[in-house]
Design a protein around this motif. Structure first.
Motif, PDB file in Angstrom:
ATOM      1  N   UNK A 125      48.798  40.795  34.281  1.00  0.00           N
ATOM      2  CA  UNK A 125      49.860  40.304  35.165  1.00  0.00           C
ATOM      3  C   UNK A 125      50.203  41.328  36.246  1.00  0.00           C
ATOM      4  N   UNK A 126      50.345  42.585  35.840  1.00  0.00           N
ATOM      5  CA  UNK A 126      50.707  43.648  36.788  1.00  0.00           C
ATOM      6  C   UNK A 126      49.622  43.837  37.848  1.00  0.00           C
ATOM      7  N   UNK A 127      48.362  43.918  37.409  1.00  0.00           N
ATOM      8  CA  UNK A 127      47.273  44.157  38.359  1.00  0.00           C
ATOM      9  C   UNK A 127      46.987  42.934  39.223  1.00  0.00           C
ATOM     10  N   UNK A 128      47.158  41.738  38.674  1.00  0.00           N
ATOM     11  CA  UNK A 128      46.992  40.533  39.482  1.00  0.00           C
ATOM     12  C   UNK A 128      48.003  40.524  40.615  1.00  0.00           C
ATOM     13  N   UNK A 129      49.234  40.831  40.285  1.00  0.00           N
ATOM     14  CA  UNK A 129      50.282  40.892  41.301  1.00  0.00           C
ATOM     15  C   UNK A 129      50.015  42.008  42.312  1.00  0.00           C
ATOM     16  N   UNK A 130      49.616  43.158  41.800  1.00  0.00           N
ATOM     17  CA  UNK A 130      49.338  44.310  42.655  1.00  0.00           C
ATOM     18  C   UNK A 130      48.258  43.983  43.685  1.00  0.00           C
ATOM     19  N   UNK A 131      47.132  43.443  43.214  1.00  0.00           N
ATOM     20  CA  UNK A 131      46.029  43.158  44.118  1.00  0.00           C
ATOM     21  C   UNK A 131      46.316  41.968  45.015  1.00  0.00           C
ATOM     22  N   UNK A 132      47.055  40.990  44.508  1.00  0.00           N
ATOM     23  CA  UNK A 132      47.380  39.814  45.319  1.00  0.00           C
ATOM     24  C   UNK A 132      48.251  40.200  46.512  1.00  0.00           C
ATOM     25  N   UNK A 133      49.063  41.231  46.336  1.00  0.00           N
ATOM     26  CA  UNK A 133      49.908  41.699  47.438  1.00  0.00           C
ATOM     27  C   UNK A 133      49.098  42.415  48.513  1.00  0.00           C
ATOM     28  N   UNK A 134      47.884  42.856  48.171  1.00  0.00           N
ATOM     29  CA  UNK A 134      47.092  43.675  49.081  1.00  0.00           C
ATOM     30  C   UNK A 134      45.905  42.923  49.673  1.00  0.00           C
ATOM     31  N   UNK A 136      43.627  39.133  49.957  1.00  0.00           N
ATOM     32  CA  UNK A 136      43.555  37.693  49.686  1.00  0.00           C
ATOM     33  C   UNK A 136      42.498  37.403  48.616  1.00  0.00           C
ATOM     34  N   UNK A 137      42.569  36.240  47.993  1.00  0.00           N
ATOM     35  CA  UNK A 137      41.690  35.878  46.877  1.00  0.00           C
ATOM     36  C   UNK A 137      40.215  36.060  47.201  1.00  0.00           C
ATOM     37  N   UNK A 138      39.753  35.596  48.359  1.00  0.00           N
ATOM     38  CA  UNK A 138      38.318  35.706  48.668  1.00  0.00           C
ATOM     39  C   UNK A 138      37.876  37.167  48.762  1.00  0.00           C
ATOM     40  N   UNK A 139      38.735  38.059  49.245  1.00  0.00           N
ATOM     41  CA  UNK A 139      38.399  39.485  49.286  1.00  0.00           C
ATOM     42  C   UNK A 139      38.378  40.087  47.882  1.00  0.00           C
ATOM     43  N   UNK A 140      39.291  39.644  47.008  1.00  0.00           N
ATOM     44  CA  UNK A 140      39.308  40.140  45.624  1.00  0.00           C
ATOM     45  C   UNK A 140      38.039  39.724  44.891  1.00  0.00           C
ATOM     46  N   UNK A 141      37.606  38.487  45.111  1.00  0.00           N
ATOM     47  CA  UNK A 141      36.375  38.003  44.475  1.00  0.00           C
ATOM     48  C   UNK A 141      35.182  38.820  44.963  1.00  0.00           C
ATOM     49  N   UNK A 142      35.121  39.029  46.270  1.00  0.00           N
ATOM     50  CA  UNK A 142      34.011  39.798  46.846  1.00  0.00           C
ATOM     51  C   UNK A 142      34.031  41.245  46.333  1.00  0.00           C
TER      52      UNK A 142
END
Length: 161
Positions: A125-134, A136-142
């Motif tokens: 939960x913490x890391x999902x929120x952390x990365x989502x703030x930085x 977008x989803x397509x960049x996280x997947x890549x």
């Protein structure tokens, strides 16, 4: 003292320098954040790594101290201290080793397994929120795909050496 000639990477960092620097800075930020999550449960980050290693090792949730050293990269003296603390908290138990009377195995308790699950839920939960703030989803997947490719390639290279 003579002045050193500037290297090209010191004037304009190249791609490799930027990658390594970014990985280390990001790792430190995530490490600090994740350590705070573990601390809320009364364990250090390294203690959590021991519990997690035990949770996902085998059906018996049991490892030797040597296997735990390898899994967590902790020193033997540090591991002994950690195991004492985890035993006192009722998160692990020490068992006789049927294959070596001089050593004792470490097994995760039900209390320890439950704690690992709770910590992992919080970390996700913490890391999902952390990365989502930085990102977008397509960049996280890549980024996840690139890091998986990088890690597996480096692991293969290490095995070959």
């Amino acid at each position: 003292m003579p002045k050193a000639k500037p290297r090209p990477w010191s004037v304009t960092p190249n791609t490799t320098t930027r990658i390594v620097s970014g990985l280390f800075r990001s790792r430190n930020f995530v490490w600090d954040s994740d350590s705070k999550v573990a601390a809320r449960f009364g364990v250090s980050w390294t203690q959590f790594l021991v519990l997690r290693a035990l949770r996902f090792t085998n059906d018996a949730f049991t490892m030797s101290p040597t296997e735990l050293y390898a899994a967590t990269q902790a020193s033997s003296s540090g591991m002994a201290k950690m195991l004492r603390g985890l035993t006192e908290k009722g998160l692990v138990e020490r068992l006789s080793n049927p294959q070596d009377a001089r050593s004792r195995l470490v097994r995760l308790t039900v209390k320890g397994a439950d704690m690992v699950e709770e910590i992992i839920d919080q970390l996700v939960a913490t890391n999902t929120e952390l990365f989502a703030d930085v990102l977008p989803e397509n960049d996280r997947v890549k980024l996840a795909e690139l890091l998986e490719r990088l890690s597996s390639s480096l692991e293969e290279r290490k095995k070959q050496n």
